[in-house]
Motif scaffolding. Structure first.
Motif, short mmCIF file in Angstrom:
data_model
loop_
_atom_site.label_atom_id
_atom_site.label_comp_id
_atom_site.label_asym_id
_atom_site.label_seq_id
_atom_site.Cartn_x
_atom_site.Cartn_y
_atom_site.Cartn_z
N GLU A 16 190.37 6.96 28.09
CA GLU A 16 188.91 7.25 28.86
C GLU A 16 188.10 7.72 27.62
O GLU A 16 188.75 8.02 26.67
CB GLU A 16 189.54 8.81 29.78
CG GLU A 16 190.14 8.46 30.62
CD GLU A 16 189.22 7.71 31.73
OE1 GLU A 16 188.18 7.30 31.65
OE2 GLU A 16 190.63 7.08 32.22
N ALA A 17 187.43 6.85 27.66
CA ALA A 17 185.73 7.20 26.45
C ALA A 17 185.49 8.63 26.47
O ALA A 17 185.89 9.35 27.78
CB ALA A 17 184.61 6.42 26.94
N THR A 32 174.24 15.69 4.85
CA THR A 32 174.37 15.38 6.35
C THR A 32 175.21 14.57 6.68
O THR A 32 175.13 13.23 6.08
CB THR A 32 172.68 15.02 7.49
OG1 THR A 32 171.72 16.20 6.65
CG2 THR A 32 172.92 15.31 8.45
N VAL A 33 176.39 15.11 7.32
CA VAL A 33 177.49 14.22 8.06
C VAL A 33 177.58 13.77 9.79
O VAL A 33 177.48 14.92 10.26
CB VAL A 33 178.84 15.17 7.08
CG1 VAL A 33 179.94 13.64 7.46
CG2 VAL A 33 178.62 15.09 5.95
N CYS A 34 177.73 12.83 9.60
CA CYS A 34 178.48 12.56 11.16
C CYS A 34 179.38 11.27 11.46
O CYS A 34 179.22 10.74 10.59
CB CYS A 34 176.38 11.31 11.62
SG CYS A 34 175.20 12.36 11.95
N HIS A 35 180.56 12.60 11.93
CA HIS A 35 181.60 11.48 12.28
C HIS A 35 181.03 11.02 13.82
O HIS A 35 180.88 11.56 14.48
CB HIS A 35 182.47 12.63 12.46
CG HIS A 35 182.67 13.32 11.47
ND1 HIS A 35 183.70 13.33 10.55
CD2 HIS A 35 181.80 14.90 10.92
CE1 HIS A 35 183.47 13.86 9.47
NE2 HIS A 35 182.88 14.97 9.60
N TYR A 36 181.96 9.90 13.77
CA TYR A 36 182.85 8.97 14.92
C TYR A 36 183.09 9.65 16.03
O TYR A 36 183.93 10.01 15.97
CB TYR A 36 182.70 7.30 14.14
CG TYR A 36 181.31 6.16 14.33
CD1 TYR A 36 180.53 5.90 14.81
CD2 TYR A 36 181.66 6.47 12.57
CE1 TYR A 36 179.67 4.85 14.74
CE2 TYR A 36 179.76 5.81 12.09
CZ TYR A 36 179.46 5.26 13.36
OH TYR A 36 178.98 4.45 13.31
N PRO A 37 182.83 9.61 17.45
CA PRO A 37 183.87 10.06 18.67
C PRO A 37 185.49 9.54 18.30
O PRO A 37 185.58 8.37 17.17
CB PRO A 37 184.01 9.62 19.31
CG PRO A 37 182.64 9.24 19.25
CD PRO A 37 182.24 8.78 17.77
#
Length: 341
Positions: A93-94, A243-248
């Motif tokens: 499941e996404a 700034t940090v953005c994490h992938y799901p």
């Protein structure tokens, strides 16, 4: 002896057929034996087993049905059973916020690039044993490389930990080959070295740094040590706003570094044993593409400790601002006032 004599192949085949016909309950009993071990596709007639033919044969013999494994195989095929391999197709499941996070990462990337600020994609490549071991892939050669039969870590010179940074504006990669553990401190030390050496050359007026990272590993979204090290070494140490953005979870393949840097490194050393640290450094540094990718490689000999903890009290001192969109994955770390440090 004639063609149809008692000892002829035709007579033997006839007797075998006769004996098989006499065992009228064989197929019924066979299907009863395999029924508890049967799986399949409810939308088709395809079925498969999670037990061995030898086990089925023993169960049949216990009930008075002596039959060979080849015969069992043929009977099972007639009943719709097949030998099958596992097929990797289901991703599960996404995450409900997956698309929201993807759009937000693109938005943050665009904002920083339009402002002339560096945007890096970071991650750790698959760890590699260093020594005379088989390396996946094929290469053109006259004589195949002779490597060890077994990949025993005890016979290796060590385990290489390639931590990569990909500069998306300039199509430049930098890989730090660690000889120790893949820890958050190791990751941030590599970022610090990049900021001290390559950042001034390409972004002399940089005040912000944007990082795209996976959700786990040494730069995971839940890692306290990663956040604390970013605060101390980049934000406070260099005066950068990070700034940090994490992938799901489960979407690391969309991280640009995977298909723009790591895949090209794998192509460069495909089929070539990584027999020494120098060989690994040379292969990575030799990685190029027709689109202009160039890569720098650095060997890191520092030994890093695992199991480092950051207390709640220390976390409260960090100048971290979670974003309104997916705050569990997006945050900005700013330099702390001098009196707080």
């Amino acid at each position: 002896m004639g063609r149809g004599g008692a000892g002829s192949p035709t007579a033997k085949w006839g007797r075998a057929q006769e004996r098989r016909k006499k065992d009228r309950e064989l197929v019924t009993r066979l299907l009863e034996v395999v029924e508890p071990h049967t799986a399949g596709d409810p939308m088709s007639e395809s079925k498969w087993l999670n037990c061995r033919l030898r086990d089925v044969q023993e169960r049949l013999e216990e009930s008075g049905h002596g039959v060979s494994c080849p015969v069992i195989s043929r009977l099972l095929q007639k009943a719709g059973y097949r030998l099958r391999l596992n097929v990797k197709e289901r991703e599960g499941e996404a995450h409900p916020e997956r698309d929201t996070q993807f759009n937000y990462i693109r938005q943050q990337r665009t904002i920083h690039q339009q402002a002339g600020q560096p945007t890096l994609s970071i991650d750790t490549k698959k760890k590699e044993l260093v020594g005379n071991f088989k390396n996946g892939g094929r290469t053109w050669c006259q004589v195949p490389e002779r490597v060890n039969i077994h990949d025993f870590p005890s016979e290796a010179l060590g385990r290489a930990v390639p931590y990569g940074l990909y500069d998306q504006q300039h199509n430049r990669g930098t890989v730090y080959i660690g000889q120790s553990a893949d820890t958050p401190t190791f990751a941030v030390d590599n970022l610090l070295h990049w900021c001290q050496t390559e950042l001034p050359q390409r972004f002399p007026a940089a005040t912000h740094l944007f990082l795209e990272a996976d959700g786990g590993g040494s730069n995971g979204s839940r890692s306290r040590v990663f956040k604390q090290q970013l605060q101390d070494k980049l934000a406070d140490g260099l005066g950068l706003t990070v700034t940090v953005c994490h992938y799901p979870p489960g979407t690391s393949k969309w991280n640009p570094i995977e298909h723009r840097l790591f895949s090209e490194i794998s192509k460069t050393w495909a089929g070539c044993p990584l027999r020494s640290w120098d060989v690994i450094v040379d292969y990575i540094a030799a990685t190029t593409t027709q689109t202009g990718l160039t890569v720098q490689a650095h060997l890191v000999t520092t030994s890093y400790l695992t199991g480092v903890k950051v207390s709640n009290q220390v976390m409260k001192t960090l100048n971290i601002q979670p974003h309104e969109v997916c705050p569990q994955w997006n945050y900005t770390i700013r330099p702390r006032p001098v009196w707080v440090v």
